[in-house]
Structures are given as structure tokens and as C-alpha cells.
Design a protein around this motif. Structure first.
Motif, short mmCIF file in Angstrom:
data_model
loop_
_atom_site.label_atom_id
_atom_site.label_comp_id
_atom_site.label_asym_id
_atom_site.label_seq_id
_atom_site.Cartn_x
_atom_site.Cartn_y
_atom_site.Cartn_z
N PRO A 132 15.54 -5.02 4.11
CA PRO A 132 15.03 -5.85 5.20
C PRO A 132 13.90 -5.15 5.94
CG PRO A 132 17.04 -4.77 5.87
CD PRO A 132 16.81 -4.42 4.42
N TYR A 133 13.11 -5.92 6.64
CA TYR A 133 12.06 -5.35 7.48
C TYR A 133 11.89 -6.20 8.72
CZ TYR A 133 9.09 -8.86 5.24
OH TYR A 133 8.57 -10.03 4.77
N GLU A 134 11.24 -5.62 9.72
CA GLU A 134 11.11 -6.28 11.01
C GLU A 134 9.84 -7.10 11.08
OE1 GLU A 134 10.63 -5.29 15.75
OE2 GLU A 134 10.90 -3.66 14.33
N LYS B 20 15.32 -8.85 8.80
CA LYS B 20 16.04 -9.57 7.75
C LYS B 20 15.32 -9.44 6.42
CE LYS B 20 14.79 -14.28 8.21
NZ LYS B 20 15.08 -15.60 8.73
N HIS B 21 16.02 -9.79 5.34
CA HIS B 21 15.45 -9.76 4.00
C HIS B 21 14.52 -10.96 3.83
CE1 HIS B 21 19.08 -7.29 3.34
NE2 HIS B 21 18.31 -6.66 2.47
N LYS B 22 13.32 -10.69 3.33
CA LYS B 22 12.38 -11.76 3.05
C LYS B 22 11.77 -11.51 1.68
CE LYS B 22 11.22 -12.82 7.78
NZ LYS B 22 10.15 -13.00 8.75
N PRO B 23 12.30 -12.17 0.66
CA PRO B 23 11.78 -11.96 -0.70
C PRO B 23 10.40 -12.57 -0.93
CG PRO B 23 13.51 -13.61 -0.71
CD PRO B 23 13.45 -13.07 0.68
N GLU B 24 9.85 -13.23 0.07
CA GLU B 24 8.52 -13.83 -0.08
C GLU B 24 7.44 -12.78 -0.32
OE1 GLU B 24 10.57 -14.55 2.48
OE2 GLU B 24 11.12 -16.62 2.04
N ARG B 25 7.66 -11.56 0.13
CA ARG B 25 6.69 -10.48 -0.10
C ARG B 25 6.61 -10.12 -1.59
NH1 ARG B 25 3.90 -7.87 4.05
NH2 ARG B 25 4.91 -8.15 6.04
N ILE C 238 11.44 4.16 -11.01
CA ILE C 238 10.07 4.37 -11.45
C ILE C 238 9.07 4.13 -10.33
CG2 ILE C 238 10.54 3.85 -13.86
CD1 ILE C 238 9.35 1.07 -13.37
N PHE C 239 9.49 3.46 -9.24
CA PHE C 239 8.56 3.23 -8.14
C PHE C 239 9.35 3.00 -6.86
CE2 PHE C 239 5.64 0.83 -5.49
CZ PHE C 239 4.47 1.54 -5.67
N ARG C 240 8.80 3.52 -5.74
CA ARG C 240 9.38 3.31 -4.42
C ARG C 240 8.24 3.25 -3.40
NH1 ARG C 240 13.21 7.72 -1.90
NH2 ARG C 240 14.39 7.23 -3.76
N CYS C 241 8.30 2.27 -2.52
CA CYS C 241 7.30 2.17 -1.46
C CYS C 241 7.87 1.38 -0.30
CB CYS C 241 6.01 1.52 -1.97
SG CYS C 241 6.13 -0.25 -2.25
N ASN C 242 7.09 1.27 0.76
CA ASN C 242 7.42 0.43 1.90
C ASN C 242 7.12 -1.01 1.51
OD1 ASN C 242 7.55 -0.93 4.37
ND2 ASN C 242 6.79 0.85 5.49
N ILE C 243 8.07 -1.89 1.72
CA ILE C 243 7.88 -3.29 1.30
C ILE C 243 6.77 -3.96 2.09
CG2 ILE C 243 9.59 -4.28 2.86
CD1 ILE C 243 10.41 -6.09 0.44
N LYS C 244 6.45 -3.42 3.27
CA LYS C 244 5.37 -3.99 4.07
C LYS C 244 4.00 -3.74 3.45
CE LYS C 244 7.43 -4.13 8.64
NZ LYS C 244 7.27 -3.67 10.04
N ASN C 245 3.91 -2.86 2.46
CA ASN C 245 2.64 -2.62 1.79
C ASN C 245 2.24 -3.81 0.91
OD1 ASN C 245 2.51 -0.11 2.94
ND2 ASN C 245 3.32 0.94 1.16
N LEU C 246 3.21 -4.63 0.52
CA LEU C 246 2.91 -5.84 -0.25
C LEU C 246 2.45 -6.93 0.72
CD1 LEU C 246 5.98 -5.85 -2.64
CD2 LEU C 246 3.62 -5.57 -3.32
#
Length: 143
Positions: A9-11, A17-22, A57-65
Motif C-alpha cells: 500500500p501507499y499513501e 491502501k493498495h492501488k493496483p492501478e499503478r 529480481i527487482f525491488r523499488c518504490n511503487i510510487k516510481n510507477l
């Protein structure tokens, strides 16, 4: 070619909450490349993790998408797809797949190979071999 995508999840606007739209552009491109994708929400805040064959194989901040953007317009999604393709080529490389050969003689067989001992040397002289793999006689016999 299966992938597991974990996203946390992110703010946004004071809500966490979780938002798979990203993941829209990323998942659509990976589907086009015929990857089987399992998307799993996790409790890790603002994290996107991608695993292939139980290896991260990859990890990042979901807000980067970018939010709800196509693959062509999202540079981070393009980077992730490149990383996934490179990891696929490395993980599924033929040299990474172990090859097992049956050897009933164990260490003695390895030592015989190192010493150059052939099957003719091991068997009794009264036994006539019809075909021996890897010898000149076997090649001539096939021709």
C-alpha cells in the motif's frame, strides 16, 4: 515464464491502501510478452517486488510507477520490463540447468576417465564389444 509481483500500500490523499492501478502499464506489457503473472498485495509500505523462480529480481518504490499510465509513457515500467527480460535470459540459460549423468561406478569411474581407461580395458578379453560410444570403430560401424 512465471512472475510473482508483490505490491504494498501507499499513501495518497491521506489514505493508505493498495492501488493496483499503478501496475497497469507494467502488467499489460508483461502479458503481451506472454509472462504468467501472479499479483499479490503485501503489507510492506510503498514497495514493489518482482520474483522469478523464487528469486527477487527487482525491488523499488511503487510510487516510481506512473498512476494508470501505458507502458510507452512510463519510463520505470520500461526499465522493469528490461530487467525482467534480462533476468529471464540469465535464469533460464541452458548453462544454469544442471545436467546429471548416471555413473554407477562412482569415484572409480571418474578416476578411470582421468587415466584414459576405456571399456575394453575394464571387461574381460573374452567379451567382444559390438559398439563403443566415442571411438573410431563406432563411427565406422555407423557409416
Amino acid at each position: 515464464m512465471s512472475l510473482i509481483v508483490f505490491f504494498g500500500p501507499y499513501e495518497t490523499n491521506g489514505l493508505i491502501k493498495h492501488k493496483p492501478e499503478r501496475l497497469h502499464g507494467l502488467l499489460s506489457e508483461l502479458n503481451k510478452l506472454s509472462y504468467h503473472i501472479e499479483v499479490i498485495p503485501t503489507k510492506h509500505l510503498e514497495r514493489l517486488t518482482i520474483e522469478m523462480r523464487h528469486r527477487e529480481i527487482f525491488r523499488c518504490n511503487i510510487k516510481n510507477l506512473k498512476y494508470n499510465m501505458d507502458y510507452e509513457d512510463d519510463p520505470m515500467a520500461q526499465k522493469i520490463v528490461g530487467v525482467v527480460q534480462e533476468a529471464h535470459s540469465r535464469i533460464y540459460n541452458e548453462s544454469n540447468i544442471p545436467k546429471y549423468y548416471v555413473n554407477r561406478m562412482g569415484m572409480r569411474g571418474v578416476q578411470n576417465i582421468q587415466r584414459g581407461i576405456t571399456a575394453k580395458d575394464i571387461f574381460s578379453p573374452s567379451i567382444e564389444l559390438i559398439n563403443e560410444i566415442g571411438t573410431q570403430k563406432a563411427r565406422q560401424h555407423r557409416e
